[in-house]
Design an enzyme around this catalytic site. Structure first.
Site, short mmCIF file in Angstrom:
data_model
loop_
_atom_site.label_atom_id
_atom_site.label_comp_id
_atom_site.label_asym_id
_atom_site.label_seq_id
_atom_site.Cartn_x
_atom_site.Cartn_y
_atom_site.Cartn_z
CG ASP A 134 -1.92 0.98 1.21
OD1 ASP A 134 -3.11 1.00 0.33
OD2 ASP A 134 -1.70 2.07 2.06
CE1 TYR A 145 -4.35 7.42 0.16
CE2 TYR A 145 -4.12 7.60 2.68
CZ TYR A 145 -4.38 6.89 1.55
OH TYR A 145 -4.46 5.61 1.51
CG HIS A 148 -5.87 -3.02 0.37
ND1 HIS A 148 -5.09 -2.75 -0.79
CD2 HIS A 148 -5.28 -2.39 1.40
CE1 HIS A 148 -4.54 -1.70 -0.26
NE2 HIS A 148 -4.47 -1.38 0.90
#
Length: 326
Positions: free
Chosen positions: A110, A240, A305
């Site tokens: 990730d 982010y 995930h």
């Protein structure tokens, strides 16, 4: 729970001064073994690698798994700009220096995979080989490549709209309302169980309708919950908020290749494996062009995930079979 993981590794914890911050590091295995640096993702901790650390430590490897900046017991600088790829790659390089490690195997997942891609671009001299999971190298998303390049957040906004989580996370304070520390158990349970919608992270606590999957225990949830109740999620979300900054600052590497031996592992149910066009890129030559030393792509059926936890034994074996070549 998958069998044959063996006894849990004996974990050694320490705090290391690196790149101007204090970094919490979990280690396992002999200190004179070949070193493996594990980089976790959002919203996780070193603990996400517990199975792989046990597997590789038992085979003589020195496993090094930090909490990334903003996570767990590692410092969380208050400035949003302190979470750029250059800061986090800097943390990794400084950590290796502090531990006396010239060159290591790197395993990412990730956001840890994104940082690993940048690490291999910026400092390939420090990486023997890479095993990345979940997030493929996406040059146009990670790097400004030319006059017609589309900014990272604009790319996701055009593809998925303004309610997409990456877009919503950009404005400070908005995501924090959804990801309140008081709801950490609820949030972590939903995310780890793949019941989290990328469209809405509703902080309102609702009864968990389904039992935990076999690979996840209440003790695991406890571990993540305790950390995020203490730290909150702002540091994690700030990664982010640096995506556009990373994209701009990485422009000098616009045409650079990832020049380390690489293996890529992804679940067929992972959101990242279902982006528009990504499977053609991965399987029809684009990925190999950007990562010339890509040796193998592994797609694990039925995996979502959090692949290193969901399919722990399988992922551990894939990592070991690759790094054992070097």
């Amino acid at each position: 729970m998958e069998a044959d993981q063996g006894a849990a590794a004996v974990i050694r914890h320490r705090t290391v001064a690196a790149n101007g911050i204090s970094v919490h590091v979990a280690e396992a295995g002999p200190e004179d073994g070949k070193a493996v640096l594990f980089l976790h993702g959002f919203p996780e901790l070193w603990y996400s690698w517990r199975h792989q650390m046990a597997h590789l430590a038992a085979r003589g490897y020195r496993c090094v798994a930090p909490d990334l900046r903003g996570y767990g017991a590692t410092d969380a600088p208050p400035d949003v700009g302190a979470y750029s790829a250059f800061h986090v790659v800097g943390d990794a390089v400084a950590l290796l220096d502090a531990l006396g490690l010239t060159k290591v195997f790197v395993v990412g997942h990730d956001w840890g995979a994104i940082i690993a891609w940048y690490l291999c671009l910026f400092r390939p001299d420090r990486v023997t080989a890479l095993v990345n999971t979940s997030v493929a190298f996406m040059r146009n998303v990670f790097i400004r490549t030319g006059p017609n390049a589309v900014k990272t957040t604009d790319h996701f906004n055009r593809a998925y709209g303004p309610t997409y989580y990456i877009c919503r996370f950009q404005e400070p304070g908005v995501a924090e309302k959804e990801f309140a520390p008081a709801y950490a158990r609820h949030i972590m349970t939903r995310i780890l169980c793949n019941r989290f919608s990328e469209r809405k992270a509703d902080g309102e606590v609702q009864p968990e309708a389904e039992p935990l999957p076999a690979w996840l225990t209440e003790a695991d949830i406890d571990h993540f919950t305790a950390a995020f109740e203490k730290t909150g999620f702002t540091g994690a979300i700030n990664y982010y908020r640096n995506m556009d900054r990373n994209w701009e600052l990485a422009a000098p590497w616009a045409d650079a290749k990832v020049s380390v031996p690489t293996k890529f592992i992804v679940g067929d149910g992972d959101l990242t494996y279902n982006y528009a066009g990504i499977q053609d890129y991965i399987h029809k030559g684009g990925f190999k062009e950007d990562v010339p030393l890509l040796e193998e792509v592994v797609v694990i059926p039925g995996a979502g995930h959090f692949i290193q936890q969901e399919k722990a034994q399988e992922v551990s074996e894939h990592i070991h079979s690759f790094i054992a070549k070097f």
